[in-house]
Design a protein around this motif. Structure first.
Motif, PDB file in Angstrom:
ATOM      1  N   PHE A  62      -4.159  -9.191  -1.208  1.00 36.05           N
ATOM      2  CA  PHE A  62      -5.339  -8.426  -0.820  1.00 36.05           C
ATOM      3  C   PHE A  62      -5.112  -6.942  -1.125  1.00 36.05           C
ATOM      4  O   PHE A  62      -6.000  -6.266  -1.664  1.00 36.05           O
ATOM      5  CB  PHE A  62      -5.650  -8.638   0.673  1.00 36.05           C
ATOM      6  CG  PHE A  62      -6.913  -7.959   1.114  1.00 36.05           C
ATOM      7  CD1 PHE A  62      -8.137  -8.569   0.919  1.00 36.05           C
ATOM      8  CD2 PHE A  62      -6.873  -6.714   1.720  1.00 36.05           C
ATOM      9  CE1 PHE A  62      -9.315  -7.942   1.319  1.00 36.05           C
ATOM     10  CE2 PHE A  62      -8.033  -6.077   2.122  1.00 36.05           C
ATOM     11  CZ  PHE A  62      -9.264  -6.691   1.926  1.00 36.05           C
ATOM     12  N   ALA A  63      -3.922  -6.435  -0.807  1.00 38.72           N
ATOM     13  CA  ALA A  63      -3.589  -5.036  -1.105  1.00 38.72           C
ATOM     14  C   ALA A  63      -3.629  -4.768  -2.608  1.00 38.72           C
ATOM     15  O   ALA A  63      -4.086  -3.699  -3.035  1.00 38.72           O
ATOM     16  CB  ALA A  63      -2.219  -4.678  -0.537  1.00 38.72           C
ATOM     17  N   ASP A  64      -3.169  -5.718  -3.413  1.00 38.20           N
ATOM     18  CA  ASP A  64      -3.257  -5.564  -4.869  1.00 38.20           C
ATOM     19  C   ASP A  64      -4.706  -5.359  -5.296  1.00 38.20           C
ATOM     20  O   ASP A  64      -5.006  -4.530  -6.166  1.00 38.20           O
ATOM     21  CB  ASP A  64      -2.694  -6.791  -5.591  1.00 38.20           C
ATOM     22  CG  ASP A  64      -1.190  -6.894  -5.524  1.00 38.20           C
ATOM     23  OD1 ASP A  64      -0.512  -5.866  -5.280  1.00 38.20           O
ATOM     24  OD2 ASP A  64      -0.669  -8.014  -5.708  1.00 38.20           O
ATOM     25  N   ASP A  65      -5.616  -6.113  -4.683  1.00 37.66           N
ATOM     26  CA  ASP A  65      -7.036  -5.983  -4.992  1.00 37.66           C
ATOM     27  C   ASP A  65      -7.554  -4.604  -4.574  1.00 37.66           C
ATOM     28  O   ASP A  65      -8.331  -3.974  -5.298  1.00 37.66           O
ATOM     29  CB  ASP A  65      -7.817  -7.096  -4.296  1.00 37.66           C
ATOM     30  CG  ASP A  65      -9.157  -7.389  -4.948  1.00 37.66           C
ATOM     31  OD1 ASP A  65      -9.534  -6.707  -5.915  1.00 37.66           O
ATOM     32  OD2 ASP A  65      -9.837  -8.322  -4.481  1.00 37.66           O
ATOM     33  N   VAL A  66      -7.118  -4.112  -3.423  1.00 35.14           N
ATOM     34  CA  VAL A  66      -7.501  -2.770  -2.977  1.00 35.14           C
ATOM     35  C   VAL A  66      -6.977  -1.725  -3.960  1.00 35.14           C
ATOM     36  O   VAL A  66      -7.711  -0.816  -4.364  1.00 35.14           O
ATOM     37  CB  VAL A  66      -6.983  -2.488  -1.545  1.00 35.14           C
ATOM     38  CG1 VAL A  66      -7.200  -1.035  -1.158  1.00 35.14           C
ATOM     39  CG2 VAL A  66      -7.658  -3.423  -0.536  1.00 35.14           C
ATOM     40  N   ALA A 110      -9.597   2.006 -10.207  1.00 35.92           N
ATOM     41  CA  ALA A 110     -10.900   2.023 -10.874  1.00 35.92           C
ATOM     42  C   ALA A 110     -11.744   3.224 -10.443  1.00 35.92           C
ATOM     43  O   ALA A 110     -12.856   3.399 -10.925  1.00 35.92           O
ATOM     44  CB  ALA A 110     -11.644   0.725 -10.601  1.00 35.92           C
ATOM     45  N   GLY A 111     -11.212   4.027  -9.502  1.00 34.90           N
ATOM     46  CA  GLY A 111     -11.913   5.248  -9.095  1.00 34.90           C
ATOM     47  C   GLY A 111     -12.588   5.203  -7.741  1.00 34.90           C
ATOM     48  O   GLY A 111     -13.214   6.185  -7.335  1.00 34.90           O
ATOM     49  N   LEU A 112     -12.478   4.097  -7.030  1.00 36.19           N
ATOM     50  CA  LEU A 112     -13.070   4.022  -5.689  1.00 36.19           C
ATOM     51  C   LEU A 112     -12.212   4.790  -4.691  1.00 36.19           C
ATOM     52  O   LEU A 112     -11.000   4.891  -4.873  1.00 36.19           O
ATOM     53  CB  LEU A 112     -13.178   2.570  -5.237  1.00 36.19           C
ATOM     54  CG  LEU A 112     -14.083   1.641  -6.046  1.00 36.19           C
ATOM     55  CD1 LEU A 112     -13.983   0.213  -5.511  1.00 36.19           C
ATOM     56  CD2 LEU A 112     -15.528   2.123  -6.004  1.00 36.19           C
ATOM     57  N   ASN A 113     -12.841   5.298  -3.634  1.00 36.32           N
ATOM     58  CA  ASN A 113     -12.044   5.867  -2.553  1.00 36.32           C
ATOM     59  C   ASN A 113     -11.490   4.719  -1.720  1.00 36.32           C
ATOM     60  O   ASN A 113     -11.870   3.561  -1.916  1.00 36.32           O
ATOM     61  CB  ASN A 113     -12.857   6.868  -1.716  1.00 36.32           C
ATOM     62  CG  ASN A 113     -13.988   6.218  -0.936  1.00 36.32           C
ATOM     63  OD1 ASN A 113     -13.851   5.145  -0.365  1.00 36.32           O
ATOM     64  ND2 ASN A 113     -15.140   6.873  -0.919  1.00 36.32           N
ATOM     65  N   LEU A 114     -10.583   5.017  -0.815  1.00 41.57           N
ATOM     66  CA  LEU A 114      -9.873   3.980  -0.067  1.00 41.57           C
ATOM     67  C   LEU A 114     -10.825   3.076   0.709  1.00 41.57           C
ATOM     68  O   LEU A 114     -10.719   1.848   0.645  1.00 41.57           O
ATOM     69  CB  LEU A 114      -8.841   4.616   0.869  1.00 41.57           C
ATOM     70  CG  LEU A 114      -7.971   3.648   1.660  1.00 41.57           C
ATOM     71  CD1 LEU A 114      -7.165   2.742   0.723  1.00 41.57           C
ATOM     72  CD2 LEU A 114      -7.031   4.418   2.575  1.00 41.57           C
ATOM     73  N   MET A 141       0.814  -1.222   0.000  1.00 47.36           N
ATOM     74  CA  MET A 141       0.000   0.000   0.000  1.00 47.36           C
ATOM     75  C   MET A 141       0.846   1.270   0.000  1.00 47.36           C
ATOM     76  O   MET A 141       0.322   2.357  -0.229  1.00 47.36           O
ATOM     77  CB  MET A 141      -0.965   0.000   1.193  1.00 47.36           C
ATOM     78  CG  MET A 141      -2.065  -1.042   1.110  1.00 47.36           C
ATOM     79  SD  MET A 141      -3.114  -0.931  -0.359  1.00 47.36           S
ATOM     80  CE  MET A 141      -3.895   0.655  -0.112  1.00 47.36           C
ATOM     81  N   ASN A 142       2.137   1.151   0.266  1.00 50.37           N
ATOM     82  CA  ASN A 142       3.064   2.288   0.217  1.00 50.37           C
ATOM     83  C   ASN A 142       2.566   3.495   1.004  1.00 50.37           C
ATOM     84  O   ASN A 142       2.341   3.384   2.193  1.00 50.37           O
ATOM     85  CB  ASN A 142       3.379   2.669  -1.237  1.00 50.37           C
ATOM     86  CG  ASN A 142       4.157   1.612  -1.948  1.00 50.37           C
ATOM     87  OD1 ASN A 142       5.094   1.053  -1.409  1.00 50.37           O
ATOM     88  ND2 ASN A 142       3.755   1.308  -3.176  1.00 50.37           N
ATOM     89  N   ASP A 143       2.399   4.634   0.331  1.00 49.45           N
ATOM     90  CA  ASP A 143       2.042   5.892   0.994  1.00 49.45           C
ATOM     91  C   ASP A 143       0.672   5.858   1.668  1.00 49.45           C
ATOM     92  O   ASP A 143       0.405   6.664   2.551  1.00 49.45           O
ATOM     93  CB  ASP A 143       2.074   7.054  -0.004  1.00 49.45           C
ATOM     94  CG  ASP A 143       3.459   7.305  -0.568  1.00 49.45           C
ATOM     95  OD1 ASP A 143       4.451   6.891   0.069  1.00 49.45           O
ATOM     96  OD2 ASP A 143       3.553   7.910  -1.660  1.00 49.45           O
ATOM     97  N   GLN A 144      -0.174   4.943   1.257  1.00 44.35           N
ATOM     98  CA  GLN A 144      -1.523   4.879   1.827  1.00 44.35           C
ATOM     99  C   GLN A 144      -1.636   3.867   2.970  1.00 44.35           C
ATOM    100  O   GLN A 144      -2.707   3.711   3.546  1.00 44.35           O
ATOM    101  CB  GLN A 144      -2.525   4.533   0.728  1.00 44.35           C
ATOM    102  CG  GLN A 144      -2.550   5.609  -0.343  1.00 44.35           C
ATOM    103  CD  GLN A 144      -3.682   5.408  -1.297  1.00 44.35           C
ATOM    104  OE1 GLN A 144      -4.837   5.356  -0.872  1.00 44.35           O
ATOM    105  NE2 GLN A 144      -3.373   5.288  -2.564  1.00 44.35           N
ATOM    106  N   ALA A 145      -0.542   3.214   3.282  1.00 45.36           N
ATOM    107  CA  ALA A 145      -0.575   2.136   4.274  1.00 45.36           C
ATOM    108  C   ALA A 145      -1.087   2.601   5.632  1.00 45.36           C
ATOM    109  O   ALA A 145      -1.918   1.922   6.248  1.00 45.36           O
ATOM    110  CB  ALA A 145       0.809   1.515   4.420  1.00 45.36           C
TER     111      ALA A 145
END
Length: 122
Positions: free
Chosen positions: A59-63, A69-73, A21-25
């Motif tokens: 799981f993170a890849d799926d997130v 695709a444009g979804l928020n976190l 998730m990098n910066d969003q982890a």
């Protein structure tokens, strides 16, 4: 009386969910921990073991796919959680990992990761 549950910290910042998730982890971690625990009815420590594993990376890849695709976190984590709960453990996965066939995929791997972590600690 209100009680708060402490979210366990990752033990794998370089890989697994956190590393992917990098910066969003930092923001994603408590959302994912809670969403997965609520969906699977498993304790947070078990969810932490799952997210710190190679399965947590997937799981993170799926997130991340949801984010692209444009979804928020929060919605991306919810969508990934629902997708993983919709899949079931098949015959081959059951044979390879000892997870009961037919169990929701996410539940099965959260429990599996907890068992593996406990076995390695012994």
């Amino acid at each position: 009386m209100m009680t708060t549950t402490q979210i366990p910290a990752t033990q794998n910042e370089a890989w697994g969910f956190w590393g992917t998730m990098n910066d969003q982890a930092q923001t994603a971690w408590p959302i994912a921990m809670t969403a997965i625990s609520d969906a699977t009815f498993q304790p947070l420590e078990s969810v932490r073991a799952f997210l710190d594993s190679r399965h947590g990376r997937h799981f993170a890849d799926d997130v991340l796919n949801g984010l692209h695709a444009g979804l928020n976190l929060q919605d991306a984590i919810h969508a990934a959680t629902q997708r993983w709960m919709g899949w079931t453990i098949g015959r081959l996965t059951s044979k390879q990992h000892g997870i009961p066939k037919g169990l929701p995929y996410l539940t099965g791997f959260v429990i599996h990761c907890e068992i593996v972590e406990e076995a390695l600690a012994d």
